[in-house]
Design a protein around this motif. Sequence first.
Motif, PDB file in Angstrom:
ATOM      1  N   LYS A 139       1.167  -1.311   0.288  1.00  0.00           N
ATOM      2  CA  LYS A 139      -0.038   0.145  -0.156  1.00  0.00           C
ATOM      3  C   LYS A 139       0.401   1.103   0.646  1.00  0.00           C
ATOM      4  O   LYS A 139       2.014   1.289   0.397  1.00  0.00           O
ATOM      5  CB  LYS A 139      -0.882  -0.034   0.822  1.00  0.00           C
ATOM      6  CG  LYS A 139      -2.125  -1.341   1.145  1.00  0.00           C
ATOM      7  CD  LYS A 139      -3.194  -1.114   2.814  1.00  0.00           C
ATOM      8  CE  LYS A 139      -4.337  -1.659   2.288  1.00  0.00           C
ATOM      9  NZ  LYS A 139      -4.752  -1.987   3.314  1.00  0.00           N
ATOM     10  N   ILE A 140       0.414   2.557  -1.181  1.00  0.00           N
ATOM     11  CA  ILE A 140       0.830   3.714  -1.200  1.00  0.00           C
ATOM     12  C   ILE A 140       0.333   4.783  -0.964  1.00  0.00           C
ATOM     13  O   ILE A 140      -0.431   4.042  -2.210  1.00  0.00           O
ATOM     14  CB  ILE A 140       2.463   2.979  -2.767  1.00  0.00           C
ATOM     15  CG1 ILE A 140       3.179   2.323  -2.516  1.00  0.00           C
ATOM     16  CG2 ILE A 140       3.693   4.643  -2.512  1.00  0.00           C
ATOM     17  CD1 ILE A 140       4.216   1.972  -3.616  1.00  0.00           C
ATOM     18  N   VAL A 141       0.318   5.576  -0.271  1.00  0.00           N
ATOM     19  CA  VAL A 141      -0.283   6.657  -0.843  1.00  0.00           C
ATOM     20  C   VAL A 141       1.155   7.734  -0.625  1.00  0.00           C
ATOM     21  O   VAL A 141       1.825   8.080  -0.354  1.00  0.00           O
ATOM     22  CB  VAL A 141      -1.004   6.733   1.332  1.00  0.00           C
ATOM     23  CG1 VAL A 141      -2.390   8.365   0.613  1.00  0.00           C
ATOM     24  CG2 VAL A 141      -1.707   5.148   0.610  1.00  0.00           C
ATOM     25  N   TYR A 142       0.501   8.844  -1.787  1.00  0.00           N
ATOM     26  CA  TYR A 142       1.473  10.743  -1.012  1.00  0.00           C
ATOM     27  C   TYR A 142       0.349  11.775  -1.319  1.00  0.00           C
ATOM     28  O   TYR A 142      -1.056  11.194  -1.311  1.00  0.00           O
ATOM     29  CB  TYR A 142       2.091   9.811  -2.433  1.00  0.00           C
ATOM     30  CG  TYR A 142       1.507   9.670  -3.619  1.00  0.00           C
ATOM     31  CD1 TYR A 142       2.669   8.189  -3.864  1.00  0.00           C
ATOM     32  CD2 TYR A 142       1.661  10.530  -5.307  1.00  0.00           C
ATOM     33  CE1 TYR A 142       1.603   8.121  -5.585  1.00  0.00           C
ATOM     34  CE2 TYR A 142       1.338  10.230  -5.879  1.00  0.00           C
ATOM     35  CZ  TYR A 142       1.498   8.952  -6.209  1.00  0.00           C
ATOM     36  OH  TYR A 142       1.177   8.344  -7.213  1.00  0.00           O
ATOM     37  N   GLU A 143       0.770  13.052  -1.394  1.00  0.00           N
ATOM     38  CA  GLU A 143       0.638  13.754  -1.286  1.00  0.00           C
ATOM     39  C   GLU A 143       0.055  14.199   0.130  1.00  0.00           C
ATOM     40  O   GLU A 143      -0.632  13.423   0.936  1.00  0.00           O
ATOM     41  CB  GLU A 143      -1.023  14.116  -1.754  1.00  0.00           C
ATOM     42  CG  GLU A 143      -1.302  14.251  -3.818  1.00  0.00           C
ATOM     43  CD  GLU A 143      -0.476  14.673  -3.990  1.00  0.00           C
ATOM     44  OE1 GLU A 143      -0.638  16.199  -3.565  1.00  0.00           O
ATOM     45  OE2 GLU A 143       0.270  15.031  -5.101  1.00  0.00           O
ATOM     46  N   ALA A 156      -1.875  15.916   1.919  1.00  0.00           N
ATOM     47  CA  ALA A 156      -3.041  16.373   3.207  1.00  0.00           C
ATOM     48  C   ALA A 156      -3.078  14.863   3.184  1.00  0.00           C
ATOM     49  O   ALA A 156      -4.291  14.365   3.731  1.00  0.00           O
ATOM     50  CB  ALA A 156      -4.180  16.745   2.193  1.00  0.00           C
ATOM     51  N   VAL A 157      -3.355  14.238   1.539  1.00  0.00           N
ATOM     52  CA  VAL A 157      -3.816  12.284   1.557  1.00  0.00           C
ATOM     53  C   VAL A 157      -3.905  11.438   2.812  1.00  0.00           C
ATOM     54  O   VAL A 157      -4.240  11.175   3.340  1.00  0.00           O
ATOM     55  CB  VAL A 157      -3.630  12.038   0.031  1.00  0.00           C
ATOM     56  CG1 VAL A 157      -4.675  10.636   0.037  1.00  0.00           C
ATOM     57  CG2 VAL A 157      -4.352  12.585  -1.181  1.00  0.00           C
ATOM     58  N   ASP A 197      -4.365  12.867   6.422  1.00  0.00           N
ATOM     59  CA  ASP A 197      -5.658  12.360   6.511  1.00  0.00           C
ATOM     60  C   ASP A 197      -5.831  10.661   6.339  1.00  0.00           C
ATOM     61  O   ASP A 197      -6.468  10.236   7.431  1.00  0.00           O
ATOM     62  CB  ASP A 197      -6.697  12.650   5.364  1.00  0.00           C
ATOM     63  CG  ASP A 197      -7.403  14.328   6.006  1.00  0.00           C
ATOM     64  OD1 ASP A 197      -6.607  14.931   6.622  1.00  0.00           O
ATOM     65  OD2 ASP A 197      -7.275  14.829   4.524  1.00  0.00           O
ATOM     66  N   TYR A 198      -5.277  10.218   5.903  1.00  0.00           N
ATOM     67  CA  TYR A 198      -4.917   8.660   5.878  1.00  0.00           C
ATOM     68  C   TYR A 198      -4.412   8.105   7.228  1.00  0.00           C
ATOM     69  O   TYR A 198      -5.290   7.003   8.013  1.00  0.00           O
ATOM     70  CB  TYR A 198      -4.137   7.731   4.115  1.00  0.00           C
ATOM     71  CG  TYR A 198      -4.424   6.414   4.611  1.00  0.00           C
ATOM     72  CD1 TYR A 198      -5.279   6.103   4.090  1.00  0.00           C
ATOM     73  CD2 TYR A 198      -3.031   6.013   4.808  1.00  0.00           C
ATOM     74  CE1 TYR A 198      -4.679   4.431   4.014  1.00  0.00           C
ATOM     75  CE2 TYR A 198      -2.511   4.426   4.774  1.00  0.00           C
ATOM     76  CZ  TYR A 198      -3.498   3.321   4.200  1.00  0.00           C
ATOM     77  OH  TYR A 198      -3.035   2.656   3.807  1.00  0.00           O
ATOM     78  N   GLN A 236      -7.621   8.459  10.125  1.00  0.00           N
ATOM     79  CA  GLN A 236      -7.896   7.586   9.775  1.00  0.00           C
ATOM     80  C   GLN A 236      -7.518   5.582  10.394  1.00  0.00           C
ATOM     81  O   GLN A 236      -8.027   5.031  11.066  1.00  0.00           O
ATOM     82  CB  GLN A 236      -8.748   7.381   8.051  1.00  0.00           C
ATOM     83  CG  GLN A 236      -9.712   8.101   8.348  1.00  0.00           C
ATOM     84  CD  GLN A 236      -9.980   8.037   6.545  1.00  0.00           C
ATOM     85  OE1 GLN A 236     -11.205   7.659   7.100  1.00  0.00           O
ATOM     86  NE2 GLN A 236      -9.531   8.453   6.144  1.00  0.00           N
TER      87      GLN A 236
END
Lengths: 239, 239
Positions: free
Chosen positions: A77-81, A83-84, A87-88, A91
């Motif tokens: 699982k990869i998340v960027y930005e 603010a994203v 928030d991720y 949560q």
Amino acid sequence: MSTEALSSGSTFPPLKAGTLRIYSNRICPYAERARLVLAHKDIPNEVVNIHLSKKPEWFLEKINPLGKVPAIQKDDKIVYESAVCCDYLDQVYPSNKLTPDDPYQQARDRILVEHFGQVTTQYYKMLFGPSENCAAAAETLKKGLMEFDKEIQKRGDFFGGSEPRMIDFMVWPWFERFHATEKLVNQIFISDGSMPNLTAYMDRMLSVPAVQKCRLSTENHLEFYQSVKNGAPNYNVGL
Amino acid sequence: MSTEALSSGSTFPPLKAGTLRIYSNRICPYAERARLVLAHKDIPNEVVNIHLSKKPEWFLEKINPLGKVPAIQKDDKIVYESAVCCDYLDQVYPSNKLTPDDPYQQARDRILVEHFGQVTTQYYKMLFGPSENCAAAAETLKKGLMEFDKEIQKRGDFFGGSEPRMIDFMVWPWFERFHATEKLVNQIFISDGSMPNLTAYMDRMLSVPAVQKCRLSTENHLEFYQSVKNGAPNYNVGL
């Protein structure tokens, strides 16, 4: 966060199963947003610092085609930005929740961050724009900050109210850099006593444990921006 | 949405207690995002259209100091910024939920919207930048869209999967304008058959009731952009 930035030509640091990794940069204010959230929520994590002028090939290929930090990874699982990511994290790791439960307050906070974007635009103009525009940008920056000085008076000790919340961690990184910036560009926009609420806020934020953990000193920031002006950004200042 | 845009010099239209109002603009793709959400969730609302080149003074003073649409208002609650409005509406009116419950899917969708920002940058360069850069911008836009063509193949009939969800309403307004844009700038970036998944997607979206309710025709868009090029944007095209 105190490891050297990895550059082009480096190899991908092997992932450990189940370990949360943040691709960060010790100087980048956007990456600092995510590090503040990790620190405040006390989420165990591994930091991989990225050299932003000589990005590792594997970073662009495997992690973020846009090449920006922060990015977070856990297994596949990869998340960027920024603010994203924030928030991720809020949560997925719900203890010590940072985002207001009330949708209207949530929306108003996101709008405030959007307004802050107008402030940071002037900040970057001042630092990296043509020097003849610097004084005007400082003046516009000051006007923008005056609105935040009024806003915090309505909200409490922090933008989040009686304690720092997501909104504070979203704006703080630029406040952290303001004193260095004033010195570097020889313009006053926050130190002239005209924004007592914001200067008191900055003092309060400096005593927040997450801020203490993530911050660099004014001297480090000064040294970094000087290195940018000299054409060779030093992402390892203070190491 | 079919009312004339209010301009500077107009008076503030009195609020009705408990009525949700959207400050919109019939042409603005960002405003369309929020109108799509309102339509899809069947939320009763009153539309006040704003003339974006001659903004009403009361709009800047009372509603949004940044002067942008969409903004939504219900009694003393005001929200703006398109993504913030859409997420707020989805939370406050939970029936027919548009945002994925899974935080990772939520994050990945927000990242996709962020990537789409890179596509729209080229779109605006092509339309409003120096004409000698138009062909190059069209080429870059096409490359960006190719990624979306691959992405939707993984996701299903819509970016949201088997049915349109928030992510679709966030990107759709630009797709709606692509055929008009191709004609206006005399560049092909989507109609050459090289993106079969996206063109099938566009056909499917045109049959979605919310899209049918909110869209303007290719001719209307063409007429609008021509009026912008002529220096007098006509925000009332088709009325």
